[in-house]
Scaffold this motif. Structure first.
Motif, PDB file in Angstrom:
ATOM      1  N   ALA A 428     -53.897  -1.215 -28.813  1.00 15.03           N
ATOM      2  CA  ALA A 428     -55.347  -1.360 -28.942  1.00 15.03           C
ATOM      3  C   ALA A 428     -55.875  -2.464 -28.033  1.00 15.03           C
ATOM      4  CB  ALA A 428     -55.719  -1.649 -30.390  1.00 15.03           C
ATOM      5  N   LEU A 429     -55.144  -3.553 -27.930  1.00 14.65           N
ATOM      6  CA  LEU A 429     -55.574  -4.636 -27.041  1.00 14.65           C
ATOM      7  C   LEU A 429     -55.495  -4.219 -25.575  1.00 14.65           C
ATOM      8  CD1 LEU A 429     -53.916  -7.709 -28.798  1.00 14.65           C
ATOM      9  CD2 LEU A 429     -56.354  -7.166 -28.683  1.00 14.65           C
ATOM     10  N   LEU A 430     -54.542  -3.382 -25.240  1.00 12.98           N
ATOM     11  CA  LEU A 430     -54.400  -2.923 -23.860  1.00 12.98           C
ATOM     12  C   LEU A 430     -55.228  -1.670 -23.566  1.00 12.98           C
ATOM     13  CD1 LEU A 430     -50.536  -3.369 -23.451  1.00 12.98           C
ATOM     14  CD2 LEU A 430     -52.339  -4.872 -22.582  1.00 12.98           C
ATOM     15  N   ALA A 431     -56.007  -1.201 -24.544  1.00 10.37           N
ATOM     16  CA  ALA A 431     -56.775   0.036 -24.372  1.00 10.37           C
ATOM     17  C   ALA A 431     -57.714   0.000 -23.167  1.00 10.37           C
ATOM     18  CB  ALA A 431     -57.556   0.340 -25.650  1.00 10.37           C
ATOM     19  N   PRO A 432     -58.434  -1.115 -22.874  1.00  8.81           N
ATOM     20  CA  PRO A 432     -59.311  -1.105 -21.689  1.00  8.81           C
ATOM     21  C   PRO A 432     -58.577  -0.804 -20.392  1.00  8.81           C
ATOM     22  CG  PRO A 432     -59.861  -2.949 -23.108  1.00  8.81           C
ATOM     23  CD  PRO A 432     -58.597  -2.346 -23.665  1.00  8.81           C
ATOM     24  N   VAL A 433     -57.285  -1.112 -20.331  1.00 13.16           N
ATOM     25  CA  VAL A 433     -56.503  -0.809 -19.136  1.00 13.16           C
ATOM     26  C   VAL A 433     -55.980   0.620 -19.180  1.00 13.16           C
ATOM     27  CG1 VAL A 433     -54.454  -1.453 -17.805  1.00 13.16           C
ATOM     28  CG2 VAL A 433     -55.862  -3.218 -18.847  1.00 13.16           C
ATOM     29  N   LEU A 434     -55.622   1.102 -20.388  1.00  8.75           N
ATOM     30  CA  LEU A 434     -54.986   2.412 -20.518  1.00  8.75           C
ATOM     31  C   LEU A 434     -55.982   3.564 -20.522  1.00  8.75           C
ATOM     32  CD1 LEU A 434     -52.393   1.514 -23.313  1.00  8.75           C
ATOM     33  CD2 LEU A 434     -51.970   1.681 -20.860  1.00  8.75           C
ATOM     34  N   ARG A 454     -65.831  11.823 -17.681  1.00 11.37           N
ATOM     35  CA  ARG A 454     -64.955  10.829 -17.050  1.00 11.37           C
ATOM     36  C   ARG A 454     -65.705   9.557 -16.710  1.00 11.37           C
ATOM     37  NH1 ARG A 454     -63.111  15.399 -14.095  1.00 11.37           N
ATOM     38  NH2 ARG A 454     -64.427  14.762 -12.334  1.00 11.37           N
ATOM     39  N   GLU A 455     -66.876   9.706 -16.098  1.00 11.75           N
ATOM     40  CA  GLU A 455     -67.597   8.515 -15.641  1.00 11.75           C
ATOM     41  C   GLU A 455     -68.177   7.730 -16.814  1.00 11.75           C
ATOM     42  OE1 GLU A 455     -67.309   7.516 -12.644  1.00 11.75           O
ATOM     43  OE2 GLU A 455     -66.133   9.313 -12.228  1.00 11.75           O
ATOM     44  N   ASN A 456     -68.665   8.418 -17.832  1.00  6.58           N
ATOM     45  CA  ASN A 456     -69.182   7.699 -19.002  1.00  6.58           C
ATOM     46  C   ASN A 456     -68.078   6.921 -19.708  1.00  6.58           C
ATOM     47  OD1 ASN A 456     -71.842   8.484 -18.730  1.00  6.58           O
ATOM     48  ND2 ASN A 456     -71.628  10.290 -20.045  1.00  6.58           N
ATOM     49  N   ALA A 457     -66.901   7.524 -19.802  1.00  2.58           N
ATOM     50  CA  ALA A 457     -65.784   6.819 -20.430  1.00  2.58           C
ATOM     51  C   ALA A 457     -65.376   5.605 -19.613  1.00  2.58           C
ATOM     52  CB  ALA A 457     -64.589   7.761 -20.583  1.00  2.58           C
ATOM     53  N   ALA A 458     -65.385   5.748 -18.282  1.00  2.00           N
ATOM     54  CA  ALA A 458     -65.019   4.611 -17.437  1.00  2.00           C
ATOM     55  C   ALA A 458     -66.075   3.521 -17.480  1.00  2.00           C
ATOM     56  CB  ALA A 458     -64.808   5.084 -15.999  1.00  2.00           C
ATOM     57  N   ALA A 459     -67.347   3.896 -17.595  1.00  3.39           N
ATOM     58  CA  ALA A 459     -68.421   2.905 -17.618  1.00  3.39           C
ATOM     59  C   ALA A 459     -68.548   2.238 -18.987  1.00  3.39           C
ATOM     60  CB  ALA A 459     -69.749   3.562 -17.236  1.00  3.39           C
ATOM     61  N   GLY A 460     -68.204   2.943 -20.044  1.00  2.00           N
ATOM     62  CA  GLY A 460     -68.339   2.386 -21.396  1.00  2.00           C
ATOM     63  C   GLY A 460     -66.989   2.188 -22.045  1.00  2.00           C
ATOM     64  N   VAL A 461     -66.161   1.335 -21.455  1.00  2.00           N
ATOM     65  CA  VAL A 461     -64.794   1.145 -21.953  1.00  2.00           C
ATOM     66  C   VAL A 461     -64.803   0.584 -23.360  1.00  2.00           C
ATOM     67  CG1 VAL A 461     -62.627  -0.061 -21.557  1.00  2.00           C
ATOM     68  CG2 VAL A 461     -63.881   0.870 -19.627  1.00  2.00           C
ATOM     69  N   ARG A 462     -65.699  -0.395 -23.622  1.00  2.00           N
ATOM     70  CA  ARG A 462     -65.734  -0.971 -24.981  1.00  2.00           C
ATOM     71  C   ARG A 462     -66.100   0.090 -26.012  1.00  2.00           C
ATOM     72  NH1 ARG A 462     -68.122  -5.643 -22.372  1.00  2.00           N
ATOM     73  NH2 ARG A 462     -66.782  -7.465 -22.608  1.00  2.00           N
TER      74      ARG A 462
END
Length: 807
Positions: A428-434, A454-462
């Motif tokens: 969970a802590l490494l989720a922004p990278v994974l 894809r782009e929304n997921a990349a833009a809204g990582v949190r």
């Protein structure tokens, strides 16, 4: 600060409701499991049942007491000793003596009864409800419904005429069948282990003074002569383990979900913080405002959770009793510490959940905060990545140490329950990278919708990580716990199968033992080699302070060698004799030729030579002794191996004829399936309880987080509408994003489960137990489908309401 906090909460009520719901539910679950655990710590005082009307009960030695430098160590004997004959003769001179001679009875319809002499019935007391007492050998008094005087009862001891019915005057529940004292003595000729004496207690104690281990029970102590006198303590021990595990999993899930929800709630307000910093708000002001909001929400939610937990705990106790996980008398008591623990834990988690985010918000410059409000460029903070990597490294190091030092420990419940928590937190802590690369790998479909996902997921990582976190917990826990249980069970079955060289296994029907006549008939079946074994126990004092009980089986060495393939590391099976023992590597002393001091199943102390040593395996290898070192043990299994040219069908027919109606003949595989099922009923219900509590929280948290995340996207959804997207297209995009996030969260959870089970597979390989890894695919599919349905429904509903408000 309080007024500011109240105004901001009023303006962001969706975030407030989401945070409040997550914390209140977490505190409620902590309260429920805490109250159940607290209520399982005390054994209630039980009144005598079987001998409630007896003046004095004399009982043979049934416990082993060994003095050590740190106090006496006590274990209940596998085979209680009878009262010595000379002691019984001495007691008869003091007054009337009634001997409790119990023997098993099996009716023609399969019902199992306990036969007893009629003279002992008066000390429960059993009262005649109809008919009269038995007088002839073929007469009996029956208990329970459906039986009337005049009925003929066909049993394995012949046809008995029911001449009366009786009911106990206590809470004793026993399917008893009373016959004459002479008939009971003929059917149970062994010396009795307990008897009732109508004499003064002081005189009785003086009469048994020279009989070591014989107990004189009066008053409340007479309950020790009841069936299963330790059943309450044993039930509470099992409940302690169950509710302790449930409490640990609940605490982890609650802390994880609440901290994630509160951190996400603070992260949603980056634009607000940027504006406040622009108009002159100091970092300290922002931190105090966020802390005041968390304190306010935490106080209200924790108090609400305590109330809900107090109301829900009795329902958990009732379910546990109905499912057989707890005794029928179990109920929630009046305990205060679970409320305090849950309340202050919830409040502390709420404050800690916003601490890191508020500290980062206070340190962020105004322009930087406004820039980060559009894109989650700062989700990959060094501290978060460092903590995730540290936890992942800790999991790897502890796994390596366990494999090197104690691989068998990885098969225990404590290990396979706690290890997934460490992995889940690290992932969970490494989720922004994974998450971004996983989305690019999984969502590779052509078209505008896939590109936007894809782009929304990349833009809204949190946002993506916050929605994926409950799915990660749900799938990770379900896969790890259910998979670990199935893997261990499969390993035990494979190990048992590998130990057996028999083609057939003969066992008694019910809980009785095989009688001597049946054993003689089985031994005469041509073309077979039979090995009768009996269950017993051996006790050994290790390190001078620990009295260890080991399950033992008594067998003839030559027959055992012919019908088994014991996993020996040293010695040989045929080296076993009346002066030796076969042990496993778990014993403190396990070198062939060494002598060990042990206590047998009846408490007799012996010094035995180690004839052979077995591998530890999954912990079920136990020890082996000869029948001479298992006094009181009765055969409950016969392994049958065919000679090379024997016909299995002919042998099976002959074995069934020799076994008769009182025994069952099965192939070894059939016997394994019957005695080593995938999981026992209690195990399944226990897992359902642990997972049910955890999954309830994560399911509601998934809905909660999805609503919070979608409600914050009003400007984005409005922009899509202005760009030409229809309402249906926008909602389909939201649904596709929710499905993609659930899929990625499920993949990360599956990764956690696989890593956990691979560690267990390594332990099994080191223990030389052949067993594959068992992933519970049907359960994982059902969990993932439920998460997908909840996430899509919550996201689409919230988006539809948001679009309506924008319009």
């Amino acid at each position: 600060m309080l007024i500011t906090a109240l105004r901001t909460l009023r303006a962001r009520w969706v975030t407030f409701v989401g945070s409040f719901t997550a914390l209140a539910l977490g505190v409620a679950l902590l309260t429920v499991t805490g109250l159940a655990l607290a209520s399982s710590l005390d054994v209630p005082d039980r009144a005598p049942e079987r001998f409630a009307a007896a003046p004095v009960v004399v009982q043979g030695q049934d416990t082993l007491r060994v003095p050590t430098p740190v106090g006496d160590r006590v274990h209940r004997l596998a085979h209680p000793r009878p009262v010595p004959a000379h002691t019984i003769a001495r007691l008869k001179r003091l007054g009337p003596v009634a001997e409790d001679r119990a023997f098993p009875v099996r009716a023609a319809d399969g019902t199992r009864l306990t036969g007893r002499p009629w003279s002992i019935a008066a000390f429960t007391p059993y009262d005649l409800t109809a008919g009269r007492a038995p007088k002839a050998p073929h007469e009996a008094v029956a208990t329970g419904p459906g039986v009337r005087p005049g009925d003929r009862l066909r049993t394995d001891h012949g046809v008995l005429h029911v001449v009366g019915t009786a009911e106990p005057g206590t809470a004793l529940r026993e399917a008893a069948l009373f016959v004459t004292d002479a008939r009971a003595a003929a059917l149970a000729p062994a010396a009795p282990t307990r008897l009732v004496v109508d004499a003064a207690p002081a005189a009785v104690r003086a009469a048994v003074a020279d009989a070591p281990g014989v107990q004189v029970l009066t008053g409340a102590a007479r309950r020790l002569a009841d069936p299963g006198p330790d059943r309450d303590a044993e039930a509470l021990t099992a409940m302690n383990a169950l509710f302790g595990t449930a409490g640990g999993v609940t605490a982890f899930v609650s802390v994880f979900v609440v901290a994630s929800t509160f951190a996400f709630a603070v992260a949603q307000r980056r634009r607000e913080f940027g504006l406040l910093r622009t108009v002159g708000a100091t970092p300290g002001l922002l931190r105090r405002t966020v802390a005041a909001e968390a304190l306010l929400v935490g106080l209200l939610a924790a108090a609400t959770g305590c109330v809900l937990g107090g109301l829900g705990a009795p329902y958990l106790a009732a379910w546990a009793a109905d499912a057989g996980l707890a005794p029928a008398w179990f109920e929630i008591g009046a305990h205060g510490w679970p409320y305090h623990l849950a309340f202050w834990t919830g409040l502390l988690v709420a404050l800690l959940g916003v601490a890191a985010a508020s500290w980062r918000a206070g340190r962020t410059a105004p322009a930087q905060a406004l820039r980060e409000a559009a894109v989650d460029a700062g989700a990959r903070t060094p501290g978060r990545l460092l903590c995730g990597a540290a936890l992942l490294l800790t999991a790897a190091v502890t796994l390596a140490l366990a494999l090197a030092c104690d691989p068998g420990g990885l098969l225990g419940r404590k290990s396979y329950v706690s290890r997934p928590m460490l992995l889940i937190t690290a992932v969970a802590l490494l989720a922004p990278v994974l998450l971004p690369p996983l989305f690019r790998l999984m969502v590779r479909l052509p078209g505008v919708t896939a590109m936007l996902v894809r782009e929304n997921a990349a833009a809204g990582v949190r946002r993506t990580a916050a929605v994926a976190a409950p799915v990660l917990v749900t799938v990770g826990l379900a896969g790890s716990l259910l998979g670990a249980t199935a893997t261990v069970q499969a390993a035990k079955s494979a190990e048992t199968r590998a130990r057996s060289a028999a083609h057939f296994v003969v066992t008694p029907r019910g809980d009785t033992a095989l009688d001597a006549a049946t054993l003689r008939r089985l031994g005469t079946v041509p073309g077979t080699t039979v090995s009768a074994t009996s269950p017993s126990a051996v006790y050994v004092l290790e390190e001078g302070v620990a009295l260890i009980r080991s399950q033992a089986r008594a067998a003839d060495p030559d027959a055992l060698a012919a019908t088994s393939r014991l996993p020996l590391t040293a010695g040989r099976v045929t080296g076993l004799d009346d002066d030796s023992i076969i042990v496993n590597e778990e014993w403190e002393r396990h070198r062939v030729g060494d002598r060990v001091d042990v206590w047998l199943g009846d408490g007799t102390r012996r010094s035995l030579r180690i004839a052979a040593v077995m591998r530890t395996g999954t912990g079920d290898n136990g020890v082996y002794v000869t029948p001479a070192n298992a006094p009181g043990a009765r055969p409950d299994r016969v392994d049958v191996r065919l000679v090379p040219d024997a016909d299995p069908g002919t042998a099976a027919t002959a074995l069934r004829a020799a076994a008769g109606p009182s025994a069952e003949v099965r192939t070894t595989d059939e016997w394994l399936r019957a005695t080593h099922p995938e999981a026992g009923r209690t195990t399944r219900y226990g897992l359902f309880l642990v997972l049910g509590i955890a999954l309830l929280h994560t399911a509601l948290s998934l809905v909660n987080t999805a609503v919070m995340a979608t409600s914050d996207r009003a400007p984005e959804l409005a922009a899509l509408r202005l760009a030409g997207a229809t309402r249906a297209q926008t909602l389909r995009l939201v649904a596709a994003e929710a499905l993609a996030v659930v899929a990625v969260g499920g993949l990360l959870g599956l990764l956690v489960a696989v890593l956990n089970l691979l560690g267990m597979r390594g332990a099994l390989a080191l223990l030389e137990v052949p067993a594959p890894v068992r992933l519970p695919w049907p359960a994982l599919g059902a969990v993932l489908a439920a998460c997908a349905a909840l996430a899509v429904t919550a996201s689409v509903t919230s988006a539809a309401l948001t679009l309506r408000r924008r319009a």
